[in-house]
Design a protein around this motif. Structure first.
Motif, PDB file in Angstrom:
ATOM      1  N   TYR A 199      -5.793  -9.691   1.468  1.00 43.81           N
ATOM      2  CA  TYR A 199      -6.077  -8.529   2.522  1.00 43.81           C
ATOM      3  C   TYR A 199      -4.772  -8.170   3.285  1.00 43.81           C
ATOM      4  CZ  TYR A 199     -10.817 -10.101   2.315  1.00 43.81           C
ATOM      5  OH  TYR A 199     -12.149 -10.509   1.953  1.00 43.81           O
ATOM      6  N   LEU A 200      -3.464  -8.516   2.863  1.00 42.42           N
ATOM      7  CA  LEU A 200      -2.323  -8.171   3.471  1.00 42.42           C
ATOM      8  C   LEU A 200      -2.289  -6.668   3.293  1.00 42.42           C
ATOM      9  CD1 LEU A 200       0.257  -8.843   4.823  1.00 42.42           C
ATOM     10  CD2 LEU A 200       1.311  -9.496   2.779  1.00 42.42           C
ATOM     11  N   HIS A 201      -2.414  -6.125   2.204  1.00 41.11           N
ATOM     12  CA  HIS A 201      -2.144  -4.645   2.165  1.00 41.11           C
ATOM     13  C   HIS A 201      -3.007  -3.853   2.790  1.00 41.11           C
ATOM     14  CE1 HIS A 201       1.012  -4.920  -0.944  1.00 41.11           C
ATOM     15  NE2 HIS A 201       0.507  -6.101  -1.642  1.00 41.11           N
ATOM     16  N   GLY A 202      -4.320  -4.229   3.045  1.00 40.27           N
ATOM     17  CA  GLY A 202      -5.221  -3.504   3.796  1.00 40.27           C
ATOM     18  C   GLY A 202      -4.853  -3.491   5.387  1.00 40.27           C
ATOM     19  N   VAL A 203      -4.303  -4.842   5.647  1.00 44.91           N
ATOM     20  CA  VAL A 203      -3.666  -4.564   7.133  1.00 44.91           C
ATOM     21  C   VAL A 203      -2.542  -3.864   7.209  1.00 44.91           C
ATOM     22  CG1 VAL A 203      -2.789  -6.182   8.932  1.00 44.91           C
ATOM     23  CG2 VAL A 203      -4.401  -7.022   7.565  1.00 44.91           C
ATOM     24  N   LEU A 204      -1.578  -3.915   6.430  1.00 43.59           N
ATOM     25  CA  LEU A 204      -0.235  -2.877   6.426  1.00 43.59           C
ATOM     26  C   LEU A 204      -0.803  -1.668   6.344  1.00 43.59           C
ATOM     27  CD1 LEU A 204       1.991  -5.078   4.203  1.00 43.59           C
ATOM     28  CD2 LEU A 204       1.972  -4.830   6.610  1.00 43.59           C
ATOM     29  N   ALA A 205      -1.629  -1.137   5.560  1.00 36.36           N
ATOM     30  CA  ALA A 205      -1.914   0.390   5.156  1.00 36.36           C
ATOM     31  C   ALA A 205      -2.800   0.618   6.558  1.00 36.36           C
ATOM     32  CB  ALA A 205      -3.024   0.530   4.170  1.00 36.36           C
ATOM     33  N   ALA A 206      -3.613  -0.083   7.383  1.00 36.83           N
ATOM     34  CA  ALA A 206      -4.358   0.270   8.388  1.00 36.83           C
ATOM     35  C   ALA A 206      -3.589   0.551   9.423  1.00 36.83           C
ATOM     36  CB  ALA A 206      -5.573  -0.649   8.690  1.00 36.83           C
ATOM     37  N   ALA A 207      -2.357  -0.435   9.643  1.00 30.51           N
ATOM     38  CA  ALA A 207      -1.551  -0.253  10.690  1.00 30.51           C
ATOM     39  C   ALA A 207      -0.723   0.980  10.732  1.00 30.51           C
ATOM     40  CB  ALA A 207      -0.409  -1.788  10.782  1.00 30.51           C
ATOM     41  N   GLY A 244      -7.395  -2.010  -5.799  1.00 29.23           N
ATOM     42  CA  GLY A 244      -7.771  -2.197  -4.451  1.00 29.23           C
ATOM     43  C   GLY A 244      -6.466  -1.705  -3.413  1.00 29.23           C
ATOM     44  N   ILE A 245      -5.272  -2.097  -3.931  1.00 29.05           N
ATOM     45  CA  ILE A 245      -4.426  -1.976  -3.159  1.00 29.05           C
ATOM     46  C   ILE A 245      -3.870  -0.295  -3.025  1.00 29.05           C
ATOM     47  CG2 ILE A 245      -1.730  -2.223  -3.069  1.00 29.05           C
ATOM     48  CD1 ILE A 245      -1.972  -4.915  -4.199  1.00 29.05           C
ATOM     49  N   TRP A 246      -4.175   0.381  -4.202  1.00 30.09           N
ATOM     50  CA  TRP A 246      -3.875   1.639  -4.151  1.00 30.09           C
ATOM     51  C   TRP A 246      -4.955   2.602  -3.445  1.00 30.09           C
ATOM     52  CZ3 TRP A 246       0.192   4.197  -5.454  1.00 30.09           C
ATOM     53  CH2 TRP A 246       1.155   3.798  -6.541  1.00 30.09           C
ATOM     54  N   LEU A 247      -6.194   2.081  -3.438  1.00 29.50           N
ATOM     55  CA  LEU A 247      -7.251   2.645  -2.573  1.00 29.50           C
ATOM     56  C   LEU A 247      -6.960   2.341  -1.204  1.00 29.50           C
ATOM     57  CD1 LEU A 247     -10.563   1.738  -4.821  1.00 29.50           C
ATOM     58  CD2 LEU A 247      -9.659   3.845  -4.515  1.00 29.50           C
ATOM     59  N   ALA A 248      -6.451   1.334  -0.917  1.00 29.62           N
ATOM     60  CA  ALA A 248      -6.130   0.996   0.588  1.00 29.62           C
ATOM     61  C   ALA A 248      -5.334   1.996   1.073  1.00 29.62           C
ATOM     62  CB  ALA A 248      -5.819  -0.416   0.688  1.00 29.62           C
ATOM     63  N   TYR A 249      -4.083   2.044   0.460  1.00 34.47           N
ATOM     64  CA  TYR A 249      -3.071   3.093   0.991  1.00 34.47           C
ATOM     65  C   TYR A 249      -3.547   4.446   0.770  1.00 34.47           C
ATOM     66  CZ  TYR A 249       0.240  -1.133   1.542  1.00 34.47           C
ATOM     67  OH  TYR A 249       1.038  -2.159   1.968  1.00 34.47           O
ATOM     68  N   GLY A 250      -3.984   4.602  -0.185  1.00 30.39           N
ATOM     69  CA  GLY A 250      -4.138   6.005  -0.413  1.00 30.39           C
ATOM     70  C   GLY A 250      -5.180   6.674   0.637  1.00 30.39           C
ATOM     71  N   LEU A 270      -3.873   6.664   4.311  1.00 24.96           N
ATOM     72  CA  LEU A 270      -2.997   7.718   4.572  1.00 24.96           C
ATOM     73  C   LEU A 270      -3.460   8.901   4.650  1.00 24.96           C
ATOM     74  CD1 LEU A 270       0.203   6.421   2.310  1.00 24.96           C
ATOM     75  CD2 LEU A 270      -0.234   6.337   4.954  1.00 24.96           C
ATOM     76  N   LEU A 271      -4.558   9.030   3.667  1.00 22.34           N
ATOM     77  CA  LEU A 271      -5.482  10.398   3.703  1.00 22.34           C
ATOM     78  C   LEU A 271      -6.137  10.390   5.027  1.00 22.34           C
ATOM     79  CD1 LEU A 271      -6.222  12.715   2.270  1.00 22.34           C
ATOM     80  CD2 LEU A 271      -8.013  11.580   1.149  1.00 22.34           C
ATOM     81  N   ALA A 272      -6.748   9.337   5.564  1.00 21.88           N
ATOM     82  CA  ALA A 272      -7.564   9.179   6.869  1.00 21.88           C
ATOM     83  C   ALA A 272      -6.760   9.888   7.821  1.00 21.88           C
ATOM     84  CB  ALA A 272      -8.229   7.818   6.746  1.00 21.88           C
ATOM     85  N   ALA A 273      -5.650   9.220   7.913  1.00 21.14           N
ATOM     86  CA  ALA A 273      -4.517   9.552   8.972  1.00 21.14           C
ATOM     87  C   ALA A 273      -4.325  11.062   8.764  1.00 21.14           C
ATOM     88  CB  ALA A 273      -3.429   8.555   8.832  1.00 21.14           C
TER      89      ALA A 273
END
Length: 348
Positions: free
Chosen positions: A72-80, A24-30, A33-36
């Motif tokens: 959900y911390l990594h999701g918030v960081l990845a989205a920010a 889930g963490i890898w999917l969140a960051y990946g 970042l790909l969306a950005a």
């Protein structure tokens, strides 16, 4: 980019459903970042992911978990990080993605002095995406039939009904995951439509494509719920193996109702795409230097200009905004040039 946006929506939905796990963490960051990197069009799905991740983190903090232990911390960081990149990559580097200041309607639709920037329509000509007609078009787009339709058809209502059944079924079986799925349908759809207001766009079904994966997951839950119900009602006297066959047969029949109408569109649609490389090669071989190209909307200009640049040709493009009166005026005033069009839908 709509197929890519739907793929990113699936990735981010999986990241939310697998919250806190390594995958889930890898999917969140990946995914973020790909969306950005993909473009400004991915901002609604990024915002949706950010909102749900923030709500999840607040809920976990309320439940007694520390900030660093929140799933959900990594999701918030990845989205920010992704939203900051989107702002830095697009909003600060080009005015083409900034909200529109509506000027007087252009006389010719010609290109402004700023590279790649079209003169915009006046506010009086702008059609809000929040009309009842566009709401019907949004419901119609949920048919997934591969056809552009304005009014909902029977598949629209069946799919909506299945999504409601799936929502009820999921809330009783897996509350958190079903709520996340429902909001990953509602938020991207709402934010995509509302984003059309400040940028001055009318509604197009493709703009809400990022909401489709979560909607179809709710539909799948609805199909499962009906299969379970059929097994309980009809399969009570059947052997275990026959009950399983009955369940799969029910699922297969329901899927066939929606897949069958799509077969023709899936086979024909790819062949209806314009061969812009071929158009550019033809134009390069027959057009004289200085001859302008009149186009009816942005995409012929974007695509044709790209492939002409590869051939070393620079061409003046004149935008007609799909208006027959502008086209007639430009053709009458210019001794030579080219008109690239698939036909006008209507005069505006």
């Amino acid at each position: 980019p709509y197929s890519l946006l739907m793929t990113l929506a699936i990735v981010l939905l999986l990241a939310l459903l697998r919250r806190g796990s390594r995958s889930g963490i890898w999917l969140a960051y990946g995914g973020c970042l790909l969306a950005a990197y993909t473009g400004i069009h991915a901002v609604p799905i990024l915002l949706s992911f950010a909102v749900l991740s923030t709500i999840g983190m607040a809920w976990s903090l309320k439940g007694g978990l520390g900030l660093l232990r929140s799933p959900y911390l990594h999701g918030v960081l990845a989205a920010a990080v992704a939203l900051a990149l989107s702002y830095g990559l697009y909003m600060t580097q080009s005015t083409a993605n900034a909200p529109i200041v509506f000027d007087a309607e252009p006389d010719t639709g010609a290109v402004d002095a700023a590279p790649g920037r079209w003169q915009e329509r006046s506010w009086s000509k702008f059609k809000s995406p929040l009309t009842r007609t566009n709401q019907r078009r949004f419901v119609a787009s949920l048919t997934t039939s591969g056809h552009m339709t304005v009014l909902p058809v029977w598949r629209s209502w069946v799919l909506l009904s299945l999504s409601v059944v799936g929502l009820d079924f999921g809330l009783r079986r897996r509350l958190a995951g079903t709520l996340v799925t429902a909001w990953m349908f509602l938020l991207p759809a709402a934010l995509s439509i509302l984003a059309l207001l400040p940028v001055g766009r009318w509604y197009n079904m493709n703009y809400t494509s990022a909401a489709l994966p979560a909607f179809l997951l709710l539909v799948a839950l609805g199909i499962k719920a009906i299969a379970v119900l059929v097994e309980k009602v009809v399969g009570g006297r059947l052997a275990e193996s026959n009950r399983r066959r009955l369940t799969w047969a029910t699922v297969g029949i329901l899927l066939l109702l929606f897949v069958a109408p799509n077969v023709t569109a899936a086979r024909q649609h790819p062949h209806l795409k314009a061969d812009w490389r071929g158009v550019a090669r033809f134009f390069d071989s027959v057009a004289l230097d200085g001859e302008p190209v009149l186009v009816t909307n942005r995409w012929p200009w974007v695509c044709l200009e790209h492939y002409l640049q590869e051939l070393g040709r620079t061409v003046e493009f004149i935008h007609l905004w799909e208006r027959a009166d502008l086209g007639e005026k430009e053709v009458a005033e210019r001794p030579k040039g080219w008109l690239l069009t698939a036909g006008f839908q209507r005069s505006r």
